[in-house]
Design a protein around this motif. Structure first.
Motif, PDB file in Angstrom:
ATOM      1  N   TRP A 155       0.836  -1.201   0.000  1.00  0.00           N
ATOM      2  CA  TRP A 155       0.000   0.000   0.000  1.00  0.00           C
ATOM      3  C   TRP A 155       0.875   1.256   0.000  1.00  0.00           C
ATOM      4  CZ3 TRP A 155      -4.663   1.572  -1.110  1.00  0.00           C
ATOM      5  CH2 TRP A 155      -5.125   2.794  -0.632  1.00  0.00           C
ATOM      6  N   LYS A 156       1.920   1.239   0.816  1.00  0.00           N
ATOM      7  CA  LYS A 156       2.819   2.397   0.885  1.00  0.00           C
ATOM      8  C   LYS A 156       3.534   2.624  -0.443  1.00  0.00           C
ATOM      9  CE  LYS A 156       3.700   1.893   5.815  1.00  0.00           C
ATOM     10  NZ  LYS A 156       4.661   1.428   6.826  1.00  0.00           N
ATOM     11  N   ASP A 157       3.806   1.539  -1.156  1.00  0.00           N
ATOM     12  CA  ASP A 157       4.537   1.634  -2.419  1.00  0.00           C
ATOM     13  C   ASP A 157       3.653   2.043  -3.598  1.00  0.00           C
ATOM     14  OD1 ASP A 157       6.783   0.884  -1.029  1.00  0.00           O
ATOM     15  OD2 ASP A 157       6.729  -1.219  -1.695  1.00  0.00           O
ATOM     16  N   LEU A 158       2.332   2.061  -3.406  1.00  0.00           N
ATOM     17  CA  LEU A 158       1.441   2.451  -4.501  1.00  0.00           C
ATOM     18  C   LEU A 158       1.641   3.925  -4.841  1.00  0.00           C
ATOM     19  CD1 LEU A 158      -2.019   0.829  -3.659  1.00  0.00           C
ATOM     20  CD2 LEU A 158      -0.396   0.114  -5.395  1.00  0.00           C
ATOM     21  N   SER A 159       1.548   4.225  -6.126  1.00  0.00           N
ATOM     22  CA  SER A 159       1.606   5.631  -6.540  1.00  0.00           C
ATOM     23  C   SER A 159       0.269   6.294  -6.200  1.00  0.00           C
ATOM     24  CB  SER A 159       1.874   5.722  -8.043  1.00  0.00           C
ATOM     25  OG  SER A 159       0.771   5.197  -8.755  1.00  0.00           O
ATOM     26  N   GLU A 160       0.243   7.602  -6.236  1.00  0.00           N
ATOM     27  CA  GLU A 160      -0.985   8.332  -5.893  1.00  0.00           C
ATOM     28  C   GLU A 160      -2.144   7.986  -6.836  1.00  0.00           C
ATOM     29  OE1 GLU A 160      -3.391  10.283  -3.490  1.00  0.00           O
ATOM     30  OE2 GLU A 160      -1.285   9.847  -3.067  1.00  0.00           O
ATOM     31  N   PRO A 161      -1.919   7.880  -8.155  1.00  0.00           N
ATOM     32  CA  PRO A 161      -3.031   7.477  -9.035  1.00  0.00           C
ATOM     33  C   PRO A 161      -3.562   6.070  -8.712  1.00  0.00           C
ATOM     34  CG  PRO A 161      -1.262   8.437 -10.332  1.00  0.00           C
ATOM     35  CD  PRO A 161      -0.753   8.298  -8.935  1.00  0.00           C
ATOM     36  N   GLU A 162      -2.656   5.157  -8.341  1.00  0.00           N
ATOM     37  CA  GLU A 162      -3.101   3.807  -7.978  1.00  0.00           C
ATOM     38  C   GLU A 162      -3.935   3.841  -6.699  1.00  0.00           C
ATOM     39  OE1 GLU A 162       0.333   0.820  -9.643  1.00  0.00           O
ATOM     40  OE2 GLU A 162       0.858   2.123  -7.950  1.00  0.00           O
ATOM     41  N   ARG A 163      -3.520   4.653  -5.743  1.00  0.00           N
ATOM     42  CA  ARG A 163      -4.296   4.787  -4.503  1.00  0.00           C
ATOM     43  C   ARG A 163      -5.657   5.404  -4.786  1.00  0.00           C
ATOM     44  NH1 ARG A 163      -0.827   6.462   0.803  1.00  0.00           N
ATOM     45  NH2 ARG A 163       0.823   4.945   0.492  1.00  0.00           N
ATOM     46  N   GLN A 164      -5.690   6.394  -5.658  1.00  0.00           N
ATOM     47  CA  GLN A 164      -6.959   7.048  -5.988  1.00  0.00           C
ATOM     48  C   GLN A 164      -7.934   6.059  -6.623  1.00  0.00           C
ATOM     49  OE1 GLN A 164      -8.261  10.016  -5.160  1.00  0.00           O
ATOM     50  NE2 GLN A 164      -6.419  10.075  -3.885  1.00  0.00           N
ATOM     51  N   TYR A 165      -7.399   5.098  -7.352  1.00  0.00           N
ATOM     52  CA  TYR A 165      -8.235   4.051  -7.933  1.00  0.00           C
ATOM     53  C   TYR A 165      -9.012   3.339  -6.820  1.00  0.00           C
ATOM     54  CZ  TYR A 165      -9.366  -0.589  -9.746  1.00  0.00           C
ATOM     55  OH  TYR A 165     -10.005  -1.752 -10.069  1.00  0.00           O
ATOM     56  N   TYR A 166      -8.324   2.976  -5.729  1.00  0.00           N
ATOM     57  CA  TYR A 166      -8.979   2.279  -4.621  1.00  0.00           C
ATOM     58  C   TYR A 166      -9.910   3.204  -3.845  1.00  0.00           C
ATOM     59  CZ  TYR A 166      -6.133  -1.731  -5.643  1.00  0.00           C
ATOM     60  OH  TYR A 166      -5.578  -2.807  -6.280  1.00  0.00           O
ATOM     61  N   VAL A 167      -9.551   4.466  -3.747  1.00  0.00           N
ATOM     62  CA  VAL A 167     -10.439   5.436  -3.089  1.00  0.00           C
ATOM     63  C   VAL A 167     -11.747   5.541  -3.871  1.00  0.00           C
ATOM     64  CG1 VAL A 167     -10.742   7.876  -2.523  1.00  0.00           C
ATOM     65  CG2 VAL A 167      -8.571   6.738  -2.009  1.00  0.00           C
ATOM     66  N   LYS A 168     -11.642   5.635  -5.196  1.00  0.00           N
ATOM     67  CA  LYS A 168     -12.848   5.727  -6.026  1.00  0.00           C
ATOM     68  C   LYS A 168     -13.665   4.439  -5.974  1.00  0.00           C
ATOM     69  CE  LYS A 168     -11.014   9.187  -9.162  1.00  0.00           C
ATOM     70  NZ  LYS A 168     -10.459   9.468 -10.480  1.00  0.00           N
ATOM     71  N   LEU A 169     -12.972   3.295  -5.994  1.00  0.00           N
ATOM     72  CA  LEU A 169     -13.687   2.019  -5.879  1.00  0.00           C
ATOM     73  C   LEU A 169     -14.442   1.935  -4.558  1.00  0.00           C
ATOM     74  CD1 LEU A 169     -11.333  -0.785  -7.242  1.00  0.00           C
ATOM     75  CD2 LEU A 169     -13.567  -0.140  -8.098  1.00  0.00           C
ATOM     76  N   LYS A 170     -13.780   2.336  -3.485  1.00  0.00           N
ATOM     77  CA  LYS A 170     -14.405   2.309  -2.159  1.00  0.00           C
ATOM     78  C   LYS A 170     -15.628   3.215  -2.135  1.00  0.00           C
ATOM     79  CE  LYS A 170     -13.272   5.105   0.783  1.00  0.00           C
ATOM     80  NZ  LYS A 170     -13.850   6.173   1.568  1.00  0.00           N
ATOM     81  N   ASP A 171     -15.476   4.427  -2.658  1.00  0.00           N
ATOM     82  CA  ASP A 171     -16.596   5.371  -2.668  1.00  0.00           C
ATOM     83  C   ASP A 171     -17.764   4.833  -3.493  1.00  0.00           C
ATOM     84  OD1 ASP A 171     -15.111   7.048  -1.081  1.00  0.00           O
ATOM     85  OD2 ASP A 171     -14.488   8.360  -2.726  1.00  0.00           O
ATOM     86  N   LYS A 172     -17.461   4.247  -4.642  1.00  0.00           N
ATOM     87  CA  LYS A 172     -18.520   3.693  -5.489  1.00  0.00           C
ATOM     88  C   LYS A 172     -19.195   2.513  -4.801  1.00  0.00           C
ATOM     89  CE  LYS A 172     -19.546   1.633  -9.992  1.00  0.00           C
ATOM     90  NZ  LYS A 172     -20.809   1.226  -9.481  1.00  0.00           N
ATOM     91  N   LYS A 173     -18.396   1.638  -4.202  1.00  0.00           N
ATOM     92  CA  LYS A 173     -18.946   0.466  -3.518  1.00  0.00           C
ATOM     93  C   LYS A 173     -19.842   0.903  -2.358  1.00  0.00           C
ATOM     94  CE  LYS A 173     -18.631  -4.085  -2.788  1.00  0.00           C
ATOM     95  NZ  LYS A 173     -18.924  -5.112  -3.736  1.00  0.00           N
ATOM     96  N   ASN A 174     -19.378   1.853  -1.558  1.00  0.00           N
ATOM     97  CA  ASN A 174     -20.183   2.351  -0.443  1.00  0.00           C
ATOM     98  C   ASN A 174     -21.461   3.009  -0.943  1.00  0.00           C
ATOM     99  OD1 ASN A 174     -18.452   1.425   1.490  1.00  0.00           O
ATOM    100  ND2 ASN A 174     -17.410   3.366   1.781  1.00  0.00           N
TER     101      ASN A 174
END
Length: 182
Positions: A155-174
């Motif tokens: 997780w720490k090694d992910l780039s910011e765009p990769e992290r944003q992908y999971y943030v958007k997925l989480k928001d959509k899922k919620n």
């Protein structure tokens, strides 16, 4: 709220096992007469041994019956939770909270609060979503502590765009979960 009496009792969704269905069909004359001096573990062991002697077809019959009973329980419980007055749930939970104060003083286990078992939980963070994806895809295997450290580092090694992908997925899922619950 002066009464100590239980106000609500939701239907159980505890699963019934095929052996439970089998035991309920046994002749009650086989059960011990003197229930005070019975070692129920021994009785249940005998019933279990009898169940194990059944043919595969007979066991499948009990499995189907258990599945039917479990399905009926789920339907009944879902209907109960959809139709119950939410204010009564709140009142009952307040009663239980007060009762739990007394139970704690007596070293008794706390009464559980009433909550619907059918409400889907939200993902709390993008990291939790990322972790779930790792486990679901079985990318890592091993000791839980070792895997957790590796996932944290990933997780720490992910780039910011990769992290944003999971943030958007989480928001959509919620969002999808919240919409489906309304």
């Amino acid at each position: 709220m002066t009464s100590d009496a239980k106000m609500l009792s939701p239907p159980s969704i505890k699963k019934v096992a095929p052996i439970d269905i089998y035991r309920s069909t046994l002749n009650t004359s086989e059960a011990p007469k003197d229930k005070n001096n019975v070692q129920w573990g021994a009785v249940l062991k005998i019933y279990g041994e009898k169940y194990n002697l059944l043919s595969k077809e007979e066991k499948e019959l009990y499995q189907r019956r258990a599945d039917e009973v479990n399905q009926e329980r789920i339907i009944k419980a879902r209907e109960w939770w959809e139709n119950v007055d939410k204010k009564l749930i709140d009142i009952e939970n307040r009663r239980r909270a007060k009762e739990n104060v007394n139970r704690k003083a007596q070293n008794l286990p706390a009464l559980p609060m009433l909550k619907t078992p059918f409400k889907r939980k939200l993902y709390r963070s993008a990291f939790a979503f990322f972790t779930k994806e790792i486990y679901d895809n079985e990318i890592l295997v091993g000791k839980c502590t070792d895997v957790s450290k590796i996932i944290s580092q990933m997780w720490k090694d992910l780039s910011e765009p990769e992290r944003q992908y999971y943030v958007k997925l989480k928001d959509k899922k919620n969002y999808d979960i919240l919409i489906s619950q309304t």
